[in-house]
Design a protein around this motif. Structure first.
Motif, PDB file in Angstrom:
ATOM      1  N   ALA A   1       0.852  -1.190   0.000  1.00 12.57           N
ATOM      2  CA  ALA A   1       0.000   0.000   0.000  1.00 12.57           C
ATOM      3  C   ALA A   1       0.889   1.242   0.000  1.00 12.57           C
ATOM      4  O   ALA A   1       1.510   1.553  -1.003  1.00 12.57           O
ATOM      5  CB  ALA A   1      -0.952  -0.039   1.180  1.00 12.57           C
TER       6      ALA A   1
ATOM      7  N   SER B   1       0.447  -4.578   3.278  1.00 13.14           N
ATOM      8  CA  SER B   1      -0.835  -4.647   3.979  1.00 13.14           C
ATOM      9  C   SER B   1      -1.251  -6.042   4.438  1.00 13.14           C
ATOM     10  O   SER B   1      -1.469  -6.275   5.616  1.00 13.14           O
ATOM     11  CB  SER B   1      -1.930  -4.034   3.102  1.00 13.14           C
ATOM     12  OG  SER B   1      -3.135  -3.939   3.818  1.00 13.14           O
TER      13      SER B   1
ATOM     14  N   HIS C   1       0.808  -7.808   6.993  1.00 13.94           N
ATOM     15  CA  HIS C   1       0.800  -7.132   8.305  1.00 13.94           C
ATOM     16  C   HIS C   1       2.209  -6.720   8.742  1.00 13.94           C
ATOM     17  O   HIS C   1       2.646  -7.027   9.856  1.00 13.94           O
ATOM     18  CB  HIS C   1       0.170  -8.030   9.387  1.00 13.94           C
ATOM     19  CG  HIS C   1      -1.203  -8.487   9.045  1.00 13.94           C
ATOM     20  ND1 HIS C   1      -2.298  -7.661   9.142  1.00 13.94           N
ATOM     21  CD2 HIS C   1      -1.654  -9.683   8.582  1.00 13.94           C
ATOM     22  CE1 HIS C   1      -3.374  -8.333   8.761  1.00 13.94           C
ATOM     23  NE2 HIS C   1      -3.010  -9.546   8.411  1.00 13.94           N
TER      24      HIS C   1
ATOM     25  N   ARG D   1      -2.739  -4.647   8.997  1.00 15.57           N
ATOM     26  CA  ARG D   1      -3.170  -4.169   7.676  1.00 15.57           C
ATOM     27  C   ARG D   1      -2.764  -2.714   7.423  1.00 15.57           C
ATOM     28  O   ARG D   1      -3.603  -1.845   7.188  1.00 15.57           O
ATOM     29  CB  ARG D   1      -4.666  -4.320   7.488  1.00 15.57           C
ATOM     30  CG  ARG D   1      -5.216  -5.725   7.365  1.00 15.57           C
ATOM     31  CD  ARG D   1      -4.855  -6.440   6.073  1.00 15.57           C
ATOM     32  NE  ARG D   1      -5.119  -5.737   4.846  1.00 15.57           N
ATOM     33  CZ  ARG D   1      -6.264  -5.791   4.169  1.00 15.57           C
ATOM     34  NH1 ARG D   1      -7.254  -6.521   4.614  1.00 15.57           N
ATOM     35  NH2 ARG D   1      -6.404  -5.118   3.055  1.00 15.57           N
TER      36      ARG D   1
ATOM     37  N   SER E   1      -1.867   0.543   5.534  1.00 18.17           N
ATOM     38  CA  SER E   1      -2.225   0.948   4.175  1.00 18.17           C
ATOM     39  C   SER E   1      -1.570   2.257   3.763  1.00 18.17           C
ATOM     40  O   SER E   1      -1.210   2.428   2.615  1.00 18.17           O
ATOM     41  CB  SER E   1      -3.738   1.056   4.010  1.00 18.17           C
ATOM     42  OG  SER E   1      -4.239   2.067   4.837  1.00 18.17           O
TER      43      SER E   1
ATOM     44  N   CYS F   1      -3.659   2.212   9.578  1.00 17.67           N
ATOM     45  CA  CYS F   1      -3.961   0.780   9.610  1.00 17.67           C
ATOM     46  C   CYS F   1      -5.455   0.547   9.389  1.00 17.67           C
ATOM     47  O   CYS F   1      -6.287   1.278   9.923  1.00 17.67           O
ATOM     48  CB  CYS F   1      -3.541   0.179  10.948  1.00 17.67           C
ATOM     49  SG  CYS F   1      -1.763   0.141  11.189  1.00 17.67           S
TER      50      CYS F   1
END
Length: 126
Positions: free
Chosen positions: A52, A67, A70, A94, A96, A111
């Motif tokens: 991302a 993303s 993690h 996640r 981004s 996130c």
């Protein structure tokens, strides 16, 4: 899988474009138009699962929000994998978006999951 260009950032004469479909990052030099490619599909060094945000420092080193793996990955200016960045304050879920404030020396991570939407990381003072 087809290309899914999603995120664009610019810093120090270079454009950084993330491709979620091909799990790659394209780095385009504004003056020479040279395109460098980083990544591929997977886990581990040099691979991403929906990269991302990208942040670059004044030296061209990169921090990539990987993303679906993690994690935040660090790369040198010549695109060598330096490792995953570990954060003590709040775990990454996640990621981004990512932004580095050169003046304050602070990192901001957006996130999609986890206890916080935006996390600010500051250098540890000794």
């Amino acid at each position: 899988q087809g290309s899914q260009l999603r995120f664009l950032s610019y810093n120090f004469g270079k454009f950084y474009v993330t491709d979620l479909g091909r799990n790659k990052i394209y780095i385009v030099d504004e003056k020479t138009h040279e395109v460098r490619v980083l990544g591929g599909t997977g886990q581990g060094p040099d691979f991403f699962n929906q990269p991302a945000g990208v942040a670059a420092d004044a030296f061209g080193n990169l921090l990539v929000a990987d993303s679906k793996n993690h994690r935040m990955c660090a790369f040198s200016s010549d695109l060598n994998y330096l490792g995953d960045v570990q954060f003590a304050q709040v775990p990454i879920k996640r990621p981004s978006g990512v932004m580095f404030d050169e003046i304050r020396k602070e990192l901001y991570v957006l996130c999609l999951h986890g206890p916080c939407s935006v996390i600010k990381y500051s250098p540890v003072k000794k």
